[in-house]
Write a protein that holds these residues in place. Structure first.
Motif, PDB file in Angstrom:
ATOM      1  N   THR A  84       9.444 -52.048 -37.001  1.00  0.00           N
ATOM      2  CA  THR A  84      10.743 -52.143 -37.676  1.00  0.00           C
ATOM      3  C   THR A  84      10.745 -53.256 -38.717  1.00  0.00           C
ATOM      4  O   THR A  84      11.321 -53.125 -39.793  1.00  0.00           O
TER       5      THR A  84
ATOM      6  N   LEU B 198      14.367 -46.214 -39.880  1.00  0.00           N
ATOM      7  CA  LEU B 198      15.569 -46.353 -39.065  1.00  0.00           C
ATOM      8  C   LEU B 198      16.774 -46.608 -39.956  1.00  0.00           C
ATOM      9  O   LEU B 198      16.790 -47.547 -40.752  1.00  0.00           O
TER      10      LEU B 198
ATOM     11  N   ASN C 148      20.789 -47.690 -40.397  1.00  0.00           N
ATOM     12  CA  ASN C 148      21.543 -48.771 -39.751  1.00  0.00           C
ATOM     13  C   ASN C 148      20.568 -49.815 -39.183  1.00  0.00           C
ATOM     14  O   ASN C 148      20.748 -50.347 -38.089  1.00  0.00           O
ATOM     15  N   ARG C 149      19.515 -50.071 -39.964  1.00  0.00           N
ATOM     16  CA  ARG C 149      18.404 -50.882 -39.497  1.00  0.00           C
ATOM     17  C   ARG C 149      18.811 -52.300 -39.104  1.00  0.00           C
ATOM     18  O   ARG C 149      18.341 -52.834 -38.085  1.00  0.00           O
TER      19      ARG C 149
ATOM     20  N   GLU D   1      20.480 -52.352 -35.686  1.00  0.00           N
ATOM     21  CA  GLU D   1      19.553 -51.955 -34.624  1.00  0.00           C
ATOM     22  C   GLU D   1      18.465 -53.006 -34.408  1.00  0.00           C
ATOM     23  O   GLU D   1      18.060 -53.268 -33.266  1.00  0.00           O
TER      24      GLU D   1
ATOM     25  N   SER E 163      17.605 -55.030 -30.993  1.00  0.00           N
ATOM     26  CA  SER E 163      16.246 -55.002 -30.448  1.00  0.00           C
ATOM     27  C   SER E 163      15.725 -56.411 -30.183  1.00  0.00           C
ATOM     28  O   SER E 163      15.074 -56.666 -29.167  1.00  0.00           O
TER      29      SER E 163
ATOM     30  N   ARG F 229      21.012 -45.427 -26.433  1.00  0.00           N
ATOM     31  CA  ARG F 229      21.442 -45.677 -27.806  1.00  0.00           C
ATOM     32  C   ARG F 229      21.496 -44.368 -28.573  1.00  0.00           C
ATOM     33  O   ARG F 229      20.802 -43.402 -28.245  1.00  0.00           O
ATOM     34  N   GLU F 230      22.320 -44.327 -29.601  1.00  0.00           N
ATOM     35  CA  GLU F 230      22.300 -43.249 -30.588  1.00  0.00           C
ATOM     36  C   GLU F 230      21.577 -43.796 -31.814  1.00  0.00           C
ATOM     37  O   GLU F 230      21.971 -44.833 -32.352  1.00  0.00           O
ATOM     38  N   LYS F 231      20.501 -43.134 -32.228  1.00  0.00           N
ATOM     39  CA  LYS F 231      19.717 -43.634 -33.359  1.00  0.00           C
ATOM     40  C   LYS F 231      19.554 -42.546 -34.411  1.00  0.00           C
ATOM     41  O   LYS F 231      19.371 -41.373 -34.083  1.00  0.00           O
TER      42      LYS F 231
ATOM     43  N   ARG G 218      18.667 -37.255 -35.960  1.00  0.00           N
ATOM     44  CA  ARG G 218      19.504 -38.009 -35.030  1.00  0.00           C
ATOM     45  C   ARG G 218      19.049 -37.767 -33.588  1.00  0.00           C
ATOM     46  O   ARG G 218      18.793 -36.633 -33.199  1.00  0.00           O
TER      47      ARG G 218
ATOM     48  N   THR H   9      18.684 -41.904 -27.338  1.00  0.00           N
ATOM     49  CA  THR H   9      17.519 -42.503 -26.674  1.00  0.00           C
ATOM     50  C   THR H   9      17.882 -42.885 -25.248  1.00  0.00           C
ATOM     51  O   THR H   9      18.945 -43.445 -24.990  1.00  0.00           O
TER      52      THR H   9
ATOM     53  N   TYR I 206      13.409 -39.721 -26.725  1.00  0.00           N
ATOM     54  CA  TYR I 206      14.296 -39.439 -27.853  1.00  0.00           C
ATOM     55  C   TYR I 206      14.732 -37.968 -27.755  1.00  0.00           C
ATOM     56  O   TYR I 206      13.940 -37.066 -27.992  1.00  0.00           O
TER      57      TYR I 206
END
Length: 275
Positions: free
Chosen positions: A157, A167, A169-170, A173, A177, A223-225, A236, A239, A253
């Protein structure tokens, strides 16, 4: 208490104290307040402990704190569940951390393969990817093909701005993390491997260093990623993080819509054709 933990405990208490305003605990702000948040003596007063003792604790001196005193400090600083556990770990009130060296069992590999077009990996608490299925490799090719020391979701990331799968909305997120990683780090603060990894990240990523200095902690959870794939566009997933062994998690995922299911099938088909 080891020196590394005392240093982290000092920084953690200071940052938690600085975010609590006098108004939040019904204290008068007073004139010429230069300290952000509460003063040390105010924390000591509200927690019912001696000012000198609390000062020494925040300075990282080698003193012992009972769970009752830690409870009072946690209430005063309004720590949430993850932060409270982090405080206890740093103060030496937990069992030694289990080994996270990454023993992937045949059963774990069988589960990965059975998940088909649902990307999944087995990871340790340091965020190292230890094993994965074909769908995960298709989604994150740069990470699984990276050198072993960089086969890590935090590293990926921070350092892969031109990756196949980015990713969305990095910033938000990544901050979470890092907070989850710090919660795990408190169990391994005296482990040279963990220390070296944090030093590398801080030295090579100013963004990580800034987030690390915030001392935020959180526990892993669903999470929603959303991702932007270079060929498939927006993908989308929901997780799910399942404990597979102490310090080892199975992360799955699950596509969140039909478009993502279709995209994963297409990517898998293309990958199998390429082989």
């Amino acid at each position: 208490m080891a020196e590394g933990k005392r240093t982290d405990l000092s920084a953690f208490l200071r940052t938690r104290r600085e975010r609590i305003t006098p108004e939040m605990v019904e204290l008068a702000p007073g004139p010429r307040r230069r300290t952000p948040g509460l003063r040390r003596e105010e924390v000591a007063q509200l927690a019912g402990v001696g000012v000198t003792w609390y000062t020494w604790l925040e300075q990282g001196r080698p003193i012992n704190a009972s769970t009752q005193v830690l409870d009072a400090i946690a209430r005063t600083l309004r720590l949430d569940g993850a932060e409270r556990q982090h405080l206890y770990r740093l103060a030496g009130h937990t069992e030694p951390a289990p080994d996270d060296s990454g023993q992937v069992t045949p059963e774990m590999r069988q589960i990965l393969d059975r998940l088909g077009d649902m990307p999944a990996c087995v990871a340790n608490s340091r965020c190292d990817a230890l094993a994965w299925n074909a769908a995960y490799e298709t989604l994150f090719p740069e990470m699984v093909n990276a050198p072993e020391g960089e086969r890590n979701s935090l590293w990926y990331t921070c350092f892969n701005p031109a990756a196949t799968t980015l990713l969305l909305n990095r910033d938000q997120e990544l901050a979470r993390s890092v907070a989850v990683f710090r919660s795990a780090y408190s169990r391994h603060v005296d482990d040279p491997c963990w220390q070296d990894f944090v030093r590398r990240l801080c030295a090579e990523s100013a963004e990580f260093a800034l987030l690390w200095a915030r001392q935020d902690v959180a526990e892993p959870g669903p999470r929603e990623k959303a991702f932007k794939h270079v060929e498939q566009g927006e993908l989308r997933f929901s997780t799910t993080s399942l404990m597979a062994a102490p310090e080892i998690r199975l992360i799955v995922y699950t596509p969140a819509n039909e478009a993502t299911w279709d995209a994963m099938r297409e990517l898998l088909d293309k990958g199998q054709t390429a082989r």
